[in-house]
Design a protein around this motif. Structure first.
Motif, mmCIF file in Angstrom:
data_model
loop_
_atom_site.group_PDB
_atom_site.id
_atom_site.type_symbol
_atom_site.label_atom_id
_atom_site.label_comp_id
_atom_site.label_asym_id
_atom_site.label_seq_id
_atom_site.Cartn_x
_atom_site.Cartn_y
_atom_site.Cartn_z
ATOM 1 N N HIS A 37 0.793 -1.232 0.000
ATOM 2 C CA HIS A 37 0.000 0.000 0.000
ATOM 3 C C HIS A 37 0.826 1.283 0.000
ATOM 4 C CE1 HIS A 37 -3.374 -2.632 0.823
ATOM 5 N NE2 HIS A 37 -2.799 -3.076 1.924
ATOM 6 N N SER A 40 0.024 4.490 -1.924
ATOM 7 C CA SER A 40 -1.120 5.319 -1.534
ATOM 8 C C SER A 40 -0.749 6.375 -0.503
ATOM 9 C CB SER A 40 -2.234 4.435 -0.949
ATOM 10 O OG SER A 40 -2.664 3.481 -1.892
ATOM 11 N N ARG A 279 -11.535 0.529 10.206
ATOM 12 C CA ARG A 279 -11.859 1.508 9.167
ATOM 13 C C ARG A 279 -12.919 2.497 9.636
ATOM 14 N NH1 ARG A 279 -14.230 1.012 2.988
ATOM 15 N NH2 ARG A 279 -15.163 3.082 3.005
ATOM 16 N N GLU A 283 -12.227 6.450 9.627
ATOM 17 C CA GLU A 283 -13.030 7.296 8.752
ATOM 18 C C GLU A 283 -13.752 8.369 9.559
ATOM 19 O OE1 GLU A 283 -15.857 6.552 4.838
ATOM 20 O OE2 GLU A 283 -15.328 4.887 6.169
ATOM 21 N N GLN A 307 -7.509 -4.007 6.999
ATOM 22 C CA GLN A 307 -7.225 -3.833 5.572
ATOM 23 C C GLN A 307 -8.267 -2.972 4.861
ATOM 24 O OE1 GLN A 307 -4.374 -4.763 3.821
ATOM 25 N NE2 GLN A 307 -3.719 -4.994 5.951
ATOM 26 N N ALA A 308 -9.443 -2.882 5.438
ATOM 27 C CA ALA A 308 -10.491 -2.072 4.818
ATOM 28 C C ALA A 308 -10.172 -0.583 4.847
ATOM 29 C CB ALA A 308 -11.833 -2.327 5.505
ATOM 30 N N TRP A 310 -7.740 0.796 3.568
ATOM 31 C CA TRP A 310 -7.181 1.190 2.271
ATOM 32 C C TRP A 310 -8.269 1.457 1.252
ATOM 33 C CZ3 TRP A 310 -2.540 2.786 2.932
ATOM 34 C CH2 TRP A 310 -1.765 2.225 3.950
ATOM 35 N N ASP A 311 -9.425 0.844 1.422
ATOM 36 C CA ASP A 311 -10.554 1.152 0.538
ATOM 37 C C ASP A 311 -11.022 2.586 0.728
ATOM 38 O OD1 ASP A 311 -10.498 -1.484 -0.308
ATOM 39 O OD2 ASP A 311 -11.949 -2.137 1.215
ATOM 40 N N PHE A 312 -10.781 3.108 1.919
ATOM 41 C CA PHE A 312 -11.146 4.490 2.228
ATOM 42 C C PHE A 312 -10.036 5.453 1.810
ATOM 43 C CE2 PHE A 312 -10.517 7.661 5.752
ATOM 44 C CZ PHE A 312 -11.446 8.591 5.298
ATOM 45 N N VAL A 314 -7.396 5.096 -0.449
ATOM 46 C CA VAL A 314 -7.033 5.184 -1.855
ATOM 47 C C VAL A 314 -7.952 6.116 -2.641
ATOM 48 C CG1 VAL A 314 -6.754 3.903 -4.004
ATOM 49 C CG2 VAL A 314 -5.832 2.976 -1.870
ATOM 50 N N PRO A 315 -9.289 5.999 -2.510
ATOM 51 C CA PRO A 315 -10.147 6.966 -3.219
ATOM 52 C C PRO A 315 -9.903 8.404 -2.767
ATOM 53 C CG PRO A 315 -11.422 5.071 -2.534
ATOM 54 C CD PRO A 315 -10.083 4.950 -1.877
#
Length: 321
Positions: A37, A40, A279, A283, A307-308, A310-312, A314-315
């Motif tokens: 990652h 990012s 996450r 967030e 790991q979730a 990174w879903d937040f 990266v966007p």
């Protein structure tokens, strides 16, 4: 006075967010996280420079196995800290700050280490100081900042405890640094009773104080990726998100979200209790900080995260200005 302080608060978030990541150079999980990652992240703190408790000279207790990788060129940074062994040593900073010759020698040696590893940024973390130590803290941080800049460093950051504005006044520290990094974790820590690592209410209050001091543009907010498990008959241990899921699954213990702190926690009949970041918490913390105008965030520490996240992230990093 209130009007002056409020002038630092923006009416709405500005620009996209930047994320930095701290590694634990003793933990292979950090290296693996950077490998997956690191692209990012705007900055990655891969080096660790401590001050020896006897000589007051810098040492590198851990090898930096990833900081010189081409993929991290111009993005790797070093942590310069008085943490050595098992605690911070404020007495080192007191001694150095009161001795101009010793300060010059140590600052020069730190700069040489930073230069040899080609770090282009540093985070200075000297915790445990008191208001009476302010002159010594300012003298030594100023010397270190000047020395590393003379060796090519472009970004100097000073980490500060979240709420201690007396011992760590941000405006004075910014006379040497480019940015201030409030440590917005360990609301509850290994030696405290169990509880959330960084509740949104505590973070917003502490960060708001720092924004009122110097403005949001001068701040990097440091948030947690880890948790603690407090044990009845043993020392408290740092745990990752995956550790928490594994423990609760193996013991058939419910991992639930505390509605007040937005933090996952679990209590076992066997006598342990854990609280861990994920996450949703990250967030939430980022959203609250963005409302204060802060747009740069440092994550402690890579390899322990859900790991979730990174879903937040990266966007957020891919978004336009």
């Amino acid at each position: 006075m209130l009007l002056v302080a409020c002038a630092h608060f923006p009416s709405q978030p500005q620009g996209s967010a930047d994320y930095w990541g701290f590694t634990g150079p003793w933990d292979r999980r950090s290296d693996a996280s950077v490998a997956r990652h690191g692209s990012s992240l705007a900055r990655v703190i891969t080096g660790w420079i401590s001050l020896d408790t006897t000589s007051f000279l810098p040492v590198q207790p851990y090898a930096d196995s990833i900081g010189k990788q081409p993929a991290l060129a111009e993005r790797s940074m070093a942590l310069i800290t008085s943490y050595y062994g098992s605690r911070f040593h404020p007495e080192i900073i007191r001694g150095l700050g009161a001795d101009a010759q010793a300060t010059g020698i140590t600052a020069g040696a730190i700069a040489s280490l930073v230069d040899s590893s080609r770090y282009r940024g540093v985070v200075i973390d000297f915790e445990g100081m008191t208001p009476r130590d302010l002159d010594q803290l300012l003298a030594f941080t100023h010397a270190v900042a000047d020395s590393v800049r003379a060796h090519g460093v472009s970004t100097v950051v000073i980490a500060v405890p979240a709420g201690d504005t007396a011992a760590y006044p941000a405006a004075l520290l910014l006379q040497s640094a480019d940015l201030i990094m409030p440590i917005l974790y360990d609301q509850h820590w290994s030696a405290s009773p169990p509880g959330p690592i960084a509740s949104p209410e505590w973070v917003t209050r502490s960060l708001g104080t720092r924004v009122a001091e110097v403005g949001a543009a001068s701040i990097v907010a440091a948030f947690p990726l880890y948790g603690y498990r407090w044990r009845r008959a043993a020392e408290t241990e740092v745990i990752s998100f995956d550790d928490a899921r594994r423990l609760t699954t193996m013991t058939n213990t419910a991992l639930v979200r505390d509605p007040v702190s937005a933090t996952l926690h679990a209590t076992s009949p066997e006598g342990w209790e854990l609280w861990v970041s994920d996450r949703v918490l990250l967030e939430t913390l980022v959203r609250e900080a963005r409302q204060l105008g802060v747009r740069t965030f440092a994550l402690w520490r890579l390899g322990l995260e859900d790991q979730a996240v990174w879903d937040f992230i990266v966007p957020q990093n891919s978004a336009g200005p």
